[in-house]
Structure formats: C-alpha cells, structure tokens
Design a protein around this motif. Structure first.
Motif, PDB file in Angstrom:
ATOM      1  N   PRO A   1     -69.379 -22.985 142.631  1.00  2.00           N
ATOM      2  CA  PRO A   1     -69.496 -23.809 143.794  1.00  2.00           C
ATOM      3  C   PRO A   1     -68.306 -23.919 144.538  1.00  2.00           C
ATOM      4  O   PRO A   1     -67.194 -23.666 144.081  1.00  2.00           O
ATOM      5  N   PRO A   2     -68.523 -24.293 145.855  1.00  2.00           N
ATOM      6  CA  PRO A   2     -67.336 -24.420 146.718  1.00  2.00           C
ATOM      7  C   PRO A   2     -66.177 -25.554 146.172  1.00  2.00           C
ATOM      8  O   PRO A   2     -66.602 -26.445 145.558  1.00  2.00           O
ATOM      9  N   GLY A   3     -64.965 -25.129 146.386  1.00  2.00           N
ATOM     10  CA  GLY A   3     -63.924 -25.865 145.975  1.00  2.00           C
ATOM     11  C   GLY A   3     -63.628 -25.901 144.563  1.00  2.00           C
ATOM     12  O   GLY A   3     -62.872 -26.759 144.123  1.00  2.00           O
ATOM     13  N   SER A   4     -64.284 -24.958 143.750  1.00  2.00           N
ATOM     14  CA  SER A   4     -64.124 -24.975 142.551  1.00  2.00           C
ATOM     15  C   SER A   4     -62.583 -24.494 142.093  1.00  2.00           C
ATOM     16  O   SER A   4     -61.969 -23.650 142.823  1.00  2.00           O
ATOM     17  N   MET A   5     -62.178 -24.953 141.285  1.00  2.00           N
ATOM     18  CA  MET A   5     -60.626 -24.916 140.865  1.00  2.00           C
ATOM     19  C   MET A   5     -60.869 -23.377 139.765  1.00  2.00           C
ATOM     20  O   MET A   5     -61.749 -23.260 138.813  1.00  2.00           O
ATOM     21  N   VAL A   6     -60.169 -22.333 140.215  1.00  2.00           N
ATOM     22  CA  VAL A   6     -60.357 -21.040 139.324  1.00  2.00           C
ATOM     23  C   VAL A   6     -58.703 -20.450 138.996  1.00  2.00           C
ATOM     24  O   VAL A   6     -58.023 -21.027 139.466  1.00  2.00           O
ATOM     25  N   THR A   7     -59.151 -19.543 138.030  1.00  2.00           N
ATOM     26  CA  THR A   7     -57.710 -19.169 137.541  1.00  2.00           C
ATOM     27  C   THR A   7     -57.279 -18.183 138.584  1.00  2.00           C
ATOM     28  O   THR A   7     -57.924 -17.549 139.245  1.00  2.00           O
ATOM     29  N   LEU A   8     -55.952 -17.723 138.496  1.00  2.00           N
ATOM     30  CA  LEU A   8     -55.228 -17.103 139.614  1.00  2.00           C
ATOM     31  C   LEU A   8     -54.945 -15.574 139.127  1.00  2.00           C
ATOM     32  O   LEU A   8     -54.498 -14.911 139.772  1.00  2.00           O
ATOM     33  N   GLU A   9     -55.416 -15.167 137.865  1.00  2.00           N
ATOM     34  CA  GLU A   9     -55.180 -14.011 137.304  1.00  2.00           C
ATOM     35  C   GLU A   9     -56.117 -13.050 137.814  1.00  2.00           C
ATOM     36  O   GLU A   9     -57.317 -13.195 138.067  1.00  2.00           O
ATOM     37  N   TYR A  10     -55.522 -11.830 138.319  1.00  2.00           N
ATOM     38  CA  TYR A  10     -56.572 -10.709 139.011  1.00  2.00           C
ATOM     39  C   TYR A  10     -57.144  -9.937 137.709  1.00  2.00           C
ATOM     40  O   TYR A  10     -56.312  -9.465 137.106  1.00  2.00           O
ATOM     41  N   LEU A  11     -58.463  -9.842 137.873  1.00  2.00           N
ATOM     42  CA  LEU A  11     -59.139  -9.171 136.779  1.00  2.00           C
ATOM     43  C   LEU A  11     -59.838  -7.991 137.371  1.00  2.00           C
ATOM     44  O   LEU A  11     -60.697  -7.950 138.202  1.00  2.00           O
ATOM     45  N   GLU A  12     -59.248  -6.693 137.294  1.00  7.13           N
ATOM     46  CA  GLU A  12     -59.941  -5.339 137.731  1.00  7.13           C
ATOM     47  C   GLU A  12     -61.246  -5.516 137.338  1.00  7.13           C
ATOM     48  O   GLU A  12     -61.805  -5.596 136.074  1.00  7.13           O
TER      49      GLU A  12
END
Length: 70
Positions: free
Chosen positions: A41-52
């Motif tokens: 959903p908009p504004g969700s907190m997400v982890t910042l790791e990049y996952l190929e």
C-alpha cells in the motif's frame, strides 16, 4: 563445483505495469519471470536491500500506482 544461481532480472521497464489492476499486473509479472513480487500500500515501510529479480508494486484502490525493481 556448484554455483549459486542468482535469478535473472527480466529486461523490461517496470513502468509498463503502472495503471494495471494489481491482479493482472501480478499475473503478467510472474509470466515474464519476476520473482518474488511485493504488493504494497502507499507509504508502506519497506526494507532497503536490493533483491535481484524482485518487482515491487505500490497498489492503491486495486491498481498499480508505482513499480520498481529490487
């Protein structure tokens, strides 16, 4: 010798999913090789790791409003 297989990132612009209904966007993305997918959903907190190979969808009112890799 074993090698760890890194999933390939499909060669397409994630913007092609913007505006689609989320269920249709998810179906198309899986057919084109994206895995995993995140629907947020908009504004969700997400982890910042990049996952190929991962595709992220920001979904509002059942439609993809934003899409990005990683």
């Amino acid at each position: 010798m074993t090698s760890s297989a890194v999933p390939a990132t499909p060669d397409e612009d994630p913007a092609c999913y913007v505006g689609l209904e989320s269920t249709e966007a998810e179906r198309r993305a899986r057919l084109r090789g994206w895995s995993p997918l995140r629907l947020l959903p908009p504004g969700s907190m997400v982890t910042l790791e990049y996952l190929e190979g991962r595709l992220n969808f920001e979904v509002e009112e059942g439609r993809v409003r934003r899409a990005w890799k990683g």
